[in-house]
Design an enzyme around this catalytic site. Structure first.
Site, PDB file in Angstrom:
ATOM      1  N   ASP A  49      26.812  29.153 -36.119  1.00  0.00           N
ATOM      2  CA  ASP A  49      26.902  28.805 -37.537  1.00  0.00           C
ATOM      3  C   ASP A  49      26.751  30.048 -38.418  1.00  0.00           C
ATOM      4  OD1 ASP A  49      27.107  26.172 -36.822  1.00  0.00           O
ATOM      5  OD2 ASP A  49      25.500  25.484 -38.147  1.00  0.00           O
ATOM      6  N   HIS A 191      22.326  30.403 -34.199  1.00  0.00           N
ATOM      7  CA  HIS A 191      22.565  31.265 -35.363  1.00  0.00           C
ATOM      8  C   HIS A 191      22.447  32.711 -34.876  1.00  0.00           C
ATOM      9  CE1 HIS A 191      21.293  27.492 -37.303  1.00  0.00           C
ATOM     10  NE2 HIS A 191      22.025  27.884 -38.320  1.00  0.00           N
TER      11      HIS A 191
HETATM   12 ZN   LIG Z   1      24.672  27.176 -41.966  1.00  0.00          ZN
END
Ligand SMILES: [Zn+2]
Length: 233
Positions: A49, A191
């Site tokens: 992401d 992430h």
């Molecule tokens: Zn995000």
């Protein structure tokens, strides 16, 4: 007095309930959500992401290539616009691009026009980079009613996850938790794009080794959905 207290309590309960529903990984009030896929095949989807950032992509792509893994990148429109060449590089390397909104603001309690605009502008960038729009992941995983309705209207799949990057600074702990939780059909969220995500970048080679050792193959979200057992959601 008691009536007023009760009314406040009921309103509070509704607000808390909606907040819980809004962040639920595998539940939406309208339409469908994909947080994992029912499949017998030994496939998992690895999803990244945010971003893209140059140093994030420079760190991630070689590791994926080395493991012949095809990942899905949920990218932010405003950041894609600044670094479209980078997005093209991700697409050319065989990975999939998902829509993660244009501004990365919470997508609850906004107008239908806002949702449409966020989705369309980001889809245009995905197309310009050579990708195919169709997957959407909401910023911070938050959605209620308006967003799922617009996603359905625009024929986008709402993609959540069922394995999440742990909060730790230890790459070994980070790796172990993700590999332990991964099963056939899992959608793994990592992430790894920003400066603060050094642990994820450091852990990535070991995560891919660990998934391989469990006999799991990393495919794109679309490939994972295509492997769904007939009759299952
Ligand atoms: Zn995000």
């Amino acid at each position: 007095m008691i009536g007023a207290c009760l009314a406040v309590a009921v309103v509070l309960l509704i607000v808390v309930g909606l907040w819980q529903i809004g962040k639920a990984r595998c539940f939406v009030l309208v339409g469908d959500v994909v947080c994992h896929v029912a499949t017998e095949r030994p496939y998992v989807a690895l999803t990244f992401d945010d971003g893209p950032t140059t140093y994030g992509v420079d760190a991630i792509l070689p590791v994926l290539a080395e493991h012949r893994a095809r990942a899905t990148f949920f990218l932010i429109g405003a950041e894609m616009e600044k670094r479209l060449a980078l997005v093209r590089r991700i697409v050319r390397s065989g990975h999939e691009i998902g829509n993660h909104s244009f501004d990365h603001r919470l997508m609850i309690r906004r107008s239908m026009g806002y949702y449409r605009d966020q989705i369309t502008r980001t889809d245009d960038l995905i197309r310009r980079a050579g990708g195919t729009p169709g997957l959407f992941r909401p910023p911070n995983g938050k959605k209620l009613i308006g967003l799922p309705l617009v996603l359905r209207e625009q024929h986008h799949e709402l993609i959540m996850w069922n394995v999440e990057d742990p909060r730790t600074n230890d790459p070994a702990v980070f790796t172990r938790q993700i590999v332990n939780e991964a099963r056939p059909g899992s959608i793994i969220l990592v992430h790894a794009m920003y400066r603060a995500n050094g642990t994820a970048r450091a852990a990535l080679p070991a995560i891919l080794d660990g998934l391989e050792a469990k006999g799991l193959r990393v495919v794109t979200v679309s490939e994972l959905i295509a492997a769904r057992e007939v009759g299952e959601r």
